[in-house]
Scaffold this active site. Structure first.
Site, PDB file in Angstrom:
ATOM      1  N   HIS A 231       0.853  -1.188   0.000  1.00  0.00           N
ATOM      2  CA  HIS A 231       0.000   0.000   0.000  1.00  0.00           C
ATOM      3  C   HIS A 231       0.888   1.237   0.000  1.00  0.00           C
ATOM      4  O   HIS A 231       1.853   1.300   0.763  1.00  0.00           O
ATOM      5  CB  HIS A 231      -0.900  -0.009   1.237  1.00  0.00           C
TER       6      HIS A 231
ATOM      7  N   ARG B 115      -6.180  10.147  -0.546  1.00  0.00           N
ATOM      8  CA  ARG B 115      -5.875  10.599  -1.907  1.00  0.00           C
ATOM      9  C   ARG B 115      -7.175  10.731  -2.707  1.00  0.00           C
ATOM     10  O   ARG B 115      -7.315  11.607  -3.549  1.00  0.00           O
ATOM     11  CB  ARG B 115      -4.899   9.637  -2.593  1.00  0.00           C
TER      12      ARG B 115
END
Ligand SMILES: Cc1cc2nc3c(=O)[nH]c(=O)nc-3n(C[C@H](O)[C@H](O)[C@H](O)COP(=O)(O)OP(=O)(O)OC[C@H]3O[C@@H](n4cnc5c(N)ncnc54)[C@H](O)[C@@H]3O)c2cc1C
Length: 570
Positions: free
Chosen positions: A237, A253
């Site tokens: 990740h 994000r």
């Protein structure tokens, strides 16, 4: 030190009480109130790793989105290793699961006009991540656990540690488990068993996963003769918080966060000019690692890192959409994201591979099913898209519950041979707990994690993998000489840690052997010595079978329905 075993009997035994296990239990109970169902979990159910899921659960709910678009995003994200028939089934079932959770009380975040809200997520070309602030898994788990409690025919065995499954003539007969409170091993007879034991990212040091994610169910299935599939594909990740590894959700994000290098540059423009920070995880993690390797990381007390900048989102949006993130960043990194960027680095996060199971969650052993992260139904291929895992746990958890219920309604119990139980008691109580060797669990465990982190990380090479395999095999030898200091019965966490380490050593070996054999780069598996995807030779799934000498590898084809492999650009 062999102890007397008691026998417990249930039509269906589900191992694991995460999203997949709980969803399976409800589906089985709804299929028939005559079925007697047990859910066995080594931790109290709502402490399963699923409660940590933050960002969301993917499903097509709105006009403008479509099943084909979700399926295409998933297939492209998988670097074409997903089985497309399974993906098409999965995307059609996911919206039903969102609605059913809604009816059971899941507090989904809402739009101003009261509809279930959805946010953008990496690799998805439409905002389709349903979420409950940044505590999606927490709310899903509480909804499912509450619902499961409504059925009179589901019994929970909390804090019971399953040690093996028993298979006779390729049919499941039951399993053995230790009641942690008393330290006693008992045997469960079952017509059907569902494995829902989650992932194994704890073979690594820097990981977003709970300490309990040790892949026990995968290792038990493997030892019982069920192959493990596509184990070379581990997801890293992009935003593990430094230094703890705690996850900063991709939702940060999704809400508009930037990734910045030491030059203050949004470097993703060089790697995925169109999708930028919202490219799939394999691409963003490689980009970050390249920035750090080429000297553009930001220096910090725990090594070079990348900055996740949320400041431009403003305090109000951060508080509304990412409250947990703000809280953990302040508490564990000493950084308030309203005022400063969060230090992050790629962290081991998910296993695309797992127990070989088909679209109905059936494994090659009759009566034995697998769902959730421990299973591999070929939905995620070589790289999973964010928010597709909780959907997978819901969809295939439900399928597993229904299929196991049908099976249990038309099949009987099997005899469990006494010698198998005696052998398992010997393994656990004599060879591990009773061993008077001089090796210690934490030392071997740290060594395993160091090897995996140094040699089997984002960028891999043949000679490094060879060395890693040798080193893991040495650790397996050393494990035979283990010593568990606590010889007591009640809550012997030393024994549990040793059993878990034993499982993870097998899984590390399978991961490395599968990665070494795959001489191409695809999705999350990047070989510096074979940098290209090779569809001619490698458009196939790896199956790893247990043998005493180590895994034996076989391969099976990928199912393509509508989308022939093309170049993967974002
Ligand atoms: C920090 C974090 C955030 C994430 N965020 C998202 C997200 O936003 N969206 C998304 O789609 N995915 C997300 N994921 C991935 C997703 O949460 C997991 O893949 C998923 O929750 C796994 O669920 P599960 O039901 O398979 O297993 P888990 O929830 O891991 O549960 C495993 C269960 O098995 C039991 N168990 C294991 N071994 C034994 C044993 N030997 N004996 C008895 N019981 C045993 C445990 O007690 C537990 O109940 C995230 C993962 C992490 C780590």
């Amino acid at each position: 030190m062999v102890k007397l075993m008691e026998k417990l009997t249930h039509d269906i035994v589900i191992v694991g009480a995460g999203i997949a296990g709980l969803r399976a239990a409800i589906a089985a109970a709804e299929t028939s109130s005559n079925l007697d169902i047990a859910v066995v979990s080594k931790v109290y159910p709502v402490r399963s790793h699923s409660v940590c899921a933050q960002g969301g659960t993917a499903a097509v709910l709105r006009e403008g989105d479509s099943y084909d678009l979700h399926a295409w995003d998933t297939v492209k994200g998988s670097d074409f290793l997903a089985d497309q028939d399974v993906v098409e089934f999965f995307v059609r079932k996911a919206p039903e699961e969102i609605i059913v959770l809604e009816h059971w009380g899941c507090p989904w975040s809402r739009t101003d006009d009261g509809k279930i809200n959805q946010r953008p997520f990496g690799g998805h070309s439409f905002p389709r991540a349903c979420f409950a602030a940044d505590m999606t898994g927490f709310h899903e788990m509480h909804t499912l656990y509450g619902k499961a409690g409504e059925y009179g025919n589901i019994k929970f065995y909390d804090e019971w540690f399953v040690t093996s499954i028993i298979v006779e003539n390729n049919i499941v007969a039951g399993l053995t488990a230790i009641e942690l409170r008393t330290g006693r091993m008992q045997v469960f007879r079952a017509k059907a068993v569902i494995m829902a034991t989650g992932g194994y990212a704890r073979i690594y040091e820097f990981t977003t996963f709970s300490h309990t994610a040790t892949g026990d169910g995968m290792a038990m299935a493997y030892r019982a003769g069920v192959p493990l599939k596509d184990m070379e594909f581990i997801q890293f990740h992009p935003t593990g918080m430094v230094p703890s590894g705690i996850l900063i959700t991709g939702g940060a994000r999704g809400e508009g966060g930037y990734l910045i290098n030491a030059k203050g540059e949004r470097f993703m423009k060089h790697y995925a000019p169109e999708k930028m920070e919202l490219a799939p995880r394999d691409i963003v993690s490689r980009a970050e690692t390249t920035e750090i390797m080429e000297g553009r990381g930001i220096d910090g007390p725990y090594g070079a890192y990348i900055a996740l900048d949320l400041r431009h989102l403003g305090e109000e949006k951060i508080n509304e959409r990412l409250p947990l993130i703000r809280d953990v960043a302040i508490k564990l990194s000493g950084v308030d994201p309203v005022k400063e960027p969060i230090p992050i680095r790629p962290a081991a996060h998910y296993s695309m591979g797992g127990i070989h199971a088909n679209i109905k969650t059936e494994t090659p052993v009759a009566g034995f099913y697998a769902a959730g992260e421990c299973a591999c139904h070929n939905v995620h291929g070589a790289n999973r898209l964010g928010t597709n895992s909780t959907s997978d746990c819901l969809v295939f958890g439900a399928v597993a519950g229904e299929e196991a219920a049908k099976y249990a309604l038309s099949n009987g119990f099997r005899e469990i041979p006494q010698e198998k139980l005696a052998a398992e008691e010997r393994r656990v109580f004599d060879e591990i707990l009773g061993s008077e060797g001089d090796e210690r669990v934490p030392i071997i465990r740290n060594e395993m994690r160091r090897i995996m982190s140094q040699r089997v990380w984002i960028f891999r090479k043949g000679d490094e993998l060879q060395n890693a395999l040798k080193e893991i095999r040495t650790l397996k030898e050393r494990f035979k000489n283990i010593r568990v200091e606590d010889k007591g019965e009640a809550f012997n966490t030393g024994l549990v840690a040793a059993l878990q380490l034993d499982f993870t050593l097998d899984l590390a070996e399978v991961t490395i052997a599968s990665a070494l054999a795959r001489t191409e780069s695809r999705g999350a598996h990047t070989r510096l010595d074979y940098p290209k995807r090779d569809d001619e030779n490698w458009l196939k799934h790896t199956l790893a079978y247990y043998t005493k000498e180590g895994p034996r590898l076989e391969y099976i084809p990928v199912t393509i329905t509508k989308w022939p492999p093309t170049a993967r650009k974002y």
